[in-house]
Write a protein that holds these residues in place. Structure first.
Motif, PDB file in Angstrom:
ATOM      1  N   ALA A 188       0.010  13.452   0.939  1.00  0.00           N
ATOM      2  CA  ALA A 188      -1.013  12.618   0.306  1.00  0.00           C
ATOM      3  C   ALA A 188      -2.273  12.568   1.151  1.00  0.00           C
ATOM      4  O   ALA A 188      -3.233  11.887   0.796  1.00  0.00           O
ATOM      5  CB  ALA A 188      -0.478  11.213   0.080  1.00  0.00           C
TER       6      ALA A 188
ATOM      7  N   PHE B 277      -6.077  -2.695  -5.353  1.00  0.00           N
ATOM      8  CA  PHE B 277      -5.522  -2.469  -6.694  1.00  0.00           C
ATOM      9  C   PHE B 277      -4.670  -3.682  -7.053  1.00  0.00           C
ATOM     10  O   PHE B 277      -4.146  -4.354  -6.164  1.00  0.00           O
ATOM     11  CB  PHE B 277      -4.683  -1.197  -6.711  1.00  0.00           C
TER      12      PHE B 277
ATOM     13  N   SER C 192       0.112   8.410  -6.618  1.00  0.00           N
ATOM     14  CA  SER C 192       0.147   6.958  -6.435  1.00  0.00           C
ATOM     15  C   SER C 192      -0.123   6.590  -4.976  1.00  0.00           C
ATOM     16  O   SER C 192      -0.911   5.686  -4.683  1.00  0.00           O
ATOM     17  CB  SER C 192       1.515   6.437  -6.882  1.00  0.00           C
ATOM     18  N   ILE C 193       0.524   7.323  -4.069  1.00  0.00           N
ATOM     19  CA  ILE C 193       0.314   7.048  -2.644  1.00  0.00           C
ATOM     20  C   ILE C 193      -1.151   7.236  -2.277  1.00  0.00           C
ATOM     21  O   ILE C 193      -1.760   6.422  -1.594  1.00  0.00           O
ATOM     22  CB  ILE C 193       1.188   7.992  -1.781  1.00  0.00           C
ATOM     23  N   ARG C 194      -1.699   8.339  -2.830  1.00  0.00           N
ATOM     24  CA  ARG C 194      -3.085   8.674  -2.491  1.00  0.00           C
ATOM     25  C   ARG C 194      -4.043   7.572  -2.930  1.00  0.00           C
ATOM     26  O   ARG C 194      -5.014   7.273  -2.249  1.00  0.00           O
ATOM     27  CB  ARG C 194      -3.462   9.984  -3.193  1.00  0.00           C
TER      28      ARG C 194
ATOM     29  N   LEU D 173      -2.675  11.540   4.406  1.00  0.00           N
ATOM     30  CA  LEU D 173      -2.885  10.462   5.381  1.00  0.00           C
ATOM     31  C   LEU D 173      -3.041  11.058   6.773  1.00  0.00           C
ATOM     32  O   LEU D 173      -2.519  12.125   7.072  1.00  0.00           O
ATOM     33  CB  LEU D 173      -1.707   9.500   5.376  1.00  0.00           C
TER      34      LEU D 173
ATOM     35  N   THR E 137      -3.368   4.337  -3.538  1.00  0.00           N
ATOM     36  CA  THR E 137      -3.075   2.947  -3.169  1.00  0.00           C
ATOM     37  C   THR E 137      -3.028   2.810  -1.653  1.00  0.00           C
ATOM     38  O   THR E 137      -2.293   2.011  -1.109  1.00  0.00           O
ATOM     39  CB  THR E 137      -1.730   2.498  -3.761  1.00  0.00           C
ATOM     40  N   GLY E 138      -3.807   3.629  -0.978  1.00  0.00           N
ATOM     41  CA  GLY E 138      -3.778   3.634   0.492  1.00  0.00           C
ATOM     42  C   GLY E 138      -4.386   2.382   1.096  1.00  0.00           C
ATOM     43  O   GLY E 138      -4.797   1.462   0.391  1.00  0.00           O
ATOM     44  N   THR E 139      -4.442   2.377   2.421  1.00  0.00           N
ATOM     45  CA  THR E 139      -5.016   1.240   3.140  1.00  0.00           C
ATOM     46  C   THR E 139      -6.467   1.022   2.722  1.00  0.00           C
ATOM     47  O   THR E 139      -7.237   1.975   2.651  1.00  0.00           O
ATOM     48  CB  THR E 139      -4.967   1.513   4.644  1.00  0.00           C
TER      49      THR E 139
ATOM     50  N   ARG F 129       0.842  -1.197   0.000  1.00  0.00           N
ATOM     51  CA  ARG F 129       0.000   0.000   0.000  1.00  0.00           C
ATOM     52  C   ARG F 129       0.885   1.258   0.000  1.00  0.00           C
ATOM     53  O   ARG F 129       2.075   1.184   0.284  1.00  0.00           O
ATOM     54  CB  ARG F 129      -0.937  -0.004   1.196  1.00  0.00           C
ATOM     55  N   PHE F 130       0.285   2.370  -0.348  1.00  0.00           N
ATOM     56  CA  PHE F 130       1.015   3.620  -0.514  1.00  0.00           C
ATOM     57  C   PHE F 130       2.190   3.448  -1.474  1.00  0.00           C
ATOM     58  O   PHE F 130       3.332   3.766  -1.147  1.00  0.00           O
ATOM     59  CB  PHE F 130       1.527   4.160   0.832  1.00  0.00           C
ATOM     60  N   ILE F 131       1.866   2.902  -2.653  1.00  0.00           N
ATOM     61  CA  ILE F 131       2.915   2.690  -3.654  1.00  0.00           C
ATOM     62  C   ILE F 131       3.542   4.036  -4.007  1.00  0.00           C
ATOM     63  O   ILE F 131       2.842   4.986  -4.351  1.00  0.00           O
ATOM     64  CB  ILE F 131       2.317   2.073  -4.940  1.00  0.00           C
TER      65      ILE F 131
END
Lengths: 169, 286
Positions: free
Chosen positions: A121, B35, B25-27, A123, B29-31, A68-70
């Motif tokens: 981002a 994907f 990307s981070i946004r 979080l 592919t979060g918890t 996650r968080f790629i």
């Protein structure tokens, strides 16, 4: 070529250790980041271009592994690789004290980027708590340098993982 | 010089887009986001066995080392756990005993049929002691004057007669069993023609070296038709015991040496050896 095989093996080893053994070595709730250390060492002996590329690829792989968080670790390790590589062009590599300094600064900076990218981002992270991770991690990584850097340095400059021109292979 | 400036601008643009790309990307592919991640899955699958091995070895080493370092602590912990085990065992045994007692009381609820006696109030009691002397067959129960127990109250179980109260303190009572030669009961056996055959039921139990031996017996007139298997009940005469409480069954009938009487040997209904709970019928000493 050997360098990259060696890095791949070390990367896998680092991932495994990170998710198993290092959990027991955690101090102040923080475990050492061996992948980061690996990228710093590589960049510190191979320059900013290769360092950044190595950081990006290992970071991406780590991100995929975490799932996650790629991009978070990719960005952080890219920066770390570039920074350590940039130090390579300016500083004297054989000195352990300088290696300590480079590892400390680069670790802190790269983890700062993790924190920054996480916050940017959107979080729900607490920045105060983030700094409570960054400093212990940087110190912890620095403490590992005396045990690991000589080995890597030797391997990267004269040993198994040294740079070989095409005609030597 | 120009080349360097362009390259700097280019570098800035690249850095900007790399950071932008990473943040996007981070946004996304979060918890909790789902994907496709084939590379990560492959890596996880490949590393899982390795991690399992390393993990078990590490845990083993760590535990052994920990036990060395924490020897004092572990020893203390062991001590306290042992104490706790003892405590819990004791508690468990108590609870078991309570459950068993409850089951026995439940058993006692299946009473014999006698309107004369169950109309009187009665209290349940636990046998707490048996007579220390060899001469008397008495037991002590945990009910006394506080619970309304009076001398001469009959004591029964769900199966039949046990004895009567002979001494009362505040919270205990002493009961003489019908097995005791002094605990005589006026009994009656229904003959085959329906008429009652009356007699005194007497115990001649003696303490043997291993177990108490003896029997209840009752003498009846020779001509009465008493047969083995007949039920012996209290007659209600004599004033102490109410009518129709089962005493036992006739086991055998023998002719008296005098030739005038028959002796019926009686097996008690109640198993006196295992007596643990009884009812005291509060007749008020009447």
């Amino acid at each position: 070529m050997r360098r990259y095989i060696g890095m791949a093996v070390l990367f896998v080893l680092a991932l495994v250790l990170q998710s198993t053994v290092f959990n027991f070595l955690a101090i102040a709730g923080v475990k050492p980041d061996f992948v980061l250390l690996l990228v710093i060492y590589f960049a510190f002996t191979n320059g900013p271009g290769k360092g950044a590329l190595m950081g990006l690829s290992l970071g991406l792989l780590e991100d995929f592994y975490i799932g996650r968080f790629i991009g978070m670790n990719a960005l952080a390790l890219l920066a770390a690789g570039f920074l350590a590589g940039w130090f390579e062009t300016k500083l004297y590599k054989e000195n352990l004290l300088i290696a300590l300094l480079v590892v400390f600064v680069t670790s802190a900076a790269s983890q700062g980027i993790v924190l920054f990218s996480g916050l940017a981002a959107g979080l729900n992270w607490d920045s105060g708590n983030g700094f409570n991770i960054i400093w212990p991690l940087a110190i912890y990584n620095t403490c590992l340098v005396p045990f690991t850097y000589p080995l890597f340095y030797h391997s990267f400059t004269r040993g198994w993982m040294r740079y070989r021109p095409k005609h030597e292979q | 010089m120009a080349r360097k400036r362009i390259s700097f601008t280019l570098a800035a643009v690249i850095v900007f887009f790399v950071i932008l790309l990473a943040l996007v990307s981070i946004r996304f592919t979060g918890t909790g986001t789902d994907f496709p991640n084939p590379a990560g899955n492959l890596l996880r699958e490949a590393l899982a066995p390795l991690q399992g091995g390393v993990m078990s070895v590490t845990t083993g080493v760590r535990n052994s080392l920990a036990s060395l370092w924490q020897f004092n602590q572990l020893s203390r912990q062991n001590q306290s756990l042992k104490t706790q085990v003892a405590e819990l065992t004791r508690e468990n045994n108590q609870l078991k005993q309570k459950i068993l007692a409850g089951m026995r009381y439940e058993d006692m609820a299946k009473k014999f049929d006698s309107p004369a006696i169950w109309n009187d109030p009665y209290v349940g009691a636990t046998v707490v002691d048996r007579n220390p002397s060899n001469w008397y067959h008495t037991i002590v129960i945990n009910r006394g004057a506080k619970d309304g127990v009076k001398v001469d109250d009959p004591v029964i179980t769900n199966l039949g007669l046990v004895g009567k109260v002979i001494k009362v303190t505040d919270s205990t009572s002493e009961i003489i069993l019908i097995l005791d030669p002094e605990g005589q009961v006026s009994g009656v056996v229904r003959q085959s023609n329906g008429a009652g055959s009356f007699g005194i039921v007497v115990g001649d139990y003696k303490r043997g070296s291993v177990a108490t031996t003896g029997s209840l017996s009752m003498e009846v007139p020779k001509e009465d038709k008493v047969n083995p298997g007949d039920l012996v009940l209290t007659s209600g005469m004599g004033g102490v015991y109410p009518k129709d409480i089962p005493i036992g069954t006739v086991q055998q009938v023998t002719l008296d040496p005098s030739g005038l009487l028959k002796t019926a040997t009686i097996t008690p209904q109640v198993n006196f050896a295992n007596l643990e709970e009884v009812f005291v019928v509060l007749t008020g000493g009447k």
